[in-house]
Write an enzyme that holds these catalytic residues in place. Structure first.
Site, short mmCIF file in Angstrom:
data_model
loop_
_atom_site.label_atom_id
_atom_site.label_comp_id
_atom_site.label_asym_id
_atom_site.label_seq_id
_atom_site.Cartn_x
_atom_site.Cartn_y
_atom_site.Cartn_z
N CYS A 96 0.81 -1.22 0.00
CA CYS A 96 0.00 0.00 0.00
C CYS A 96 0.84 1.27 0.00
CB CYS A 96 -0.94 0.02 1.20
SG CYS A 96 -2.50 -0.82 0.92
N CYS A 135 26.65 -6.55 4.33
CA CYS A 135 26.88 -7.43 5.48
C CYS A 135 26.30 -6.75 6.70
CB CYS A 135 28.38 -7.70 5.68
SG CYS A 135 28.67 -8.71 7.16
N CYS A 188 -3.67 0.91 -4.22
CA CYS A 188 -2.59 -0.06 -4.01
C CYS A 188 -2.32 -0.86 -5.29
CB CYS A 188 -2.97 -1.01 -2.88
SG CYS A 188 -1.72 -2.27 -2.55
ZN ZN Z 1 -2.28 -2.75 -0.34
#
Ligand code: ZN
Ligand code: ATP
Length: 293
Positions: free
Chosen positions: A193, A214, A267
């Site tokens: 999202c 690392c 989204c």
């Molecule tokens: Zn989402």
């Protein structure tokens, strides 16, 4: 069951007596329900292994463990794994230790990479197994304890598809901060999202590791994050207290930023948008149910 025997006031050598005291003291309404719950843990590293041990000692019903790696000597600065387990898969080593701690817990070991096609299929199938309805899973909660963006996006995809509530966790590459986050498909922001690095920069820039670096690690930070994660998992499963939406941990300042993230209607994850739609559509029913309470 062993837990039931402990409803008496006596404290004896039963490992569950101190847990059942939570019920007598009114913290938890029904502790025994923990035996009915299944939790999937993805990533049995510094955070996931400790989370698995905590849930095992709490008497969780079933644990599903996923990891593609083997135990290395380099892991010995963390908690949980022992030098004689070097070379074993992390999931098998975990089952070995956990079954010795609490033989009542049903343990499932999946040594696989969830980001491969085959690994993802097995991951999804194992979550769906033992479910009572078609569009539900056989687990009550998924805990993500992986250390990379790709794996988190895959857990996100699986949980959005299944409508599965999950919790995400992470420790920064400099080992001094971390976070946990609750993700309820359709209700809260999913991992896709908001771009996580943008989100993280508002709270803690280095809460997510970069590839090929690392990373440093400390058993303390990982232990704190695992503790916060499982504490919230217990609150969620046993229905007590308030489950944190997003909780950061900055060990240098002992600062715990908390916040809430709403889902993004734009989204990029189609399954997330579907779950958002369902959540909106079920709002009248939820409101009515809340009123009659
Ligand atoms: Zn989402
Ligand atoms: P280091 O960062 O020093 O290499 P680590 O790999 O053990 O240590 P941790 O942060 O302690 O990292 O744990 C993350 C765990 O998540 C690891 O055990 C890793 O194998 C596991 N993991 C990461 N990605 C995946 C994946 N795609 N599928 C399965 N397990 C994964």
């Amino acid at each position: 069951s062993k837990i039931k025997d402990m409803s008496a006031e006596v404290v004896d050598n039963n490992p569950y007596s101190r847990l059942m005291a939570l019920q007598r003291m009114g913290v938890v309404e029904n502790y025994e329900r923990i035996r009915d719950y299944s939790v999937a843990i993805v990533g049995i590293g510094g955070v996931g292994s400790v989370a698995a041990e905590m849930l095992t000692r709490c008497g969780i019903g079933r644990l599903l463990l996923y990891d593609y790696d083997t135990v290395e000597l380099a892991n010995m600065n963390r908690l949980f794994f022992r030098p004689e387990q070097v070379g074993m898969t992390k999931t098998d080593a975990a089952v070995q230790t956990l079954s010795g701690i609490n033989p009542d817990v049903v343990l499932e070991s999946y040594s696989l990479n969830i980001t491969t096609v085959k690994g993802f299929e097995t991951f999804l199938a194992s979550l769906k197994a033992q479910s009572s309805h078609e569009r539900s899973t056989g687990v009550n909660l998924v805990l993500s304890c992986v250390d990379n963006y790709e794996a988190r996006m895959v857990v996100n995809q699986a949980c959005n598809e299944l409508g599965q509530t999950w919790m995400e966790s992470g420790v920064s590459e400099d080992a001094v901060s971390g976070h946990i986050q609750l993700l309820v498909p359709g209700e809260t922001a999913c991992f896709a999202c908001a771009p996580p690095l943008v989100v993280a920069s508002g709270v803690d820039e280095r809460t997510l590791k970069r590839e090929g670096v690392c990373a440093a690690s400390l058993p303390t930070t990982m232990g704190v994050v695992a503790g916060l994660l499982v504490q919230n998992a217990l609150k969620y499963l046993l229905n007590f207290g308030q489950v944190s939406r997003y909780l950061g941990y900055n060990s240098l300042k002992d600062y715990f930023p908390a916040m809430e993230m709403r889902p993004n209607p734009q989204c990029s994850n189609p399954a997330c948008v579907l779950r958002q739609k369902e959540y909106m559509e079920s709002k009248p029913a939820r409101d009515a149910a809340a009123k009659t309470k």
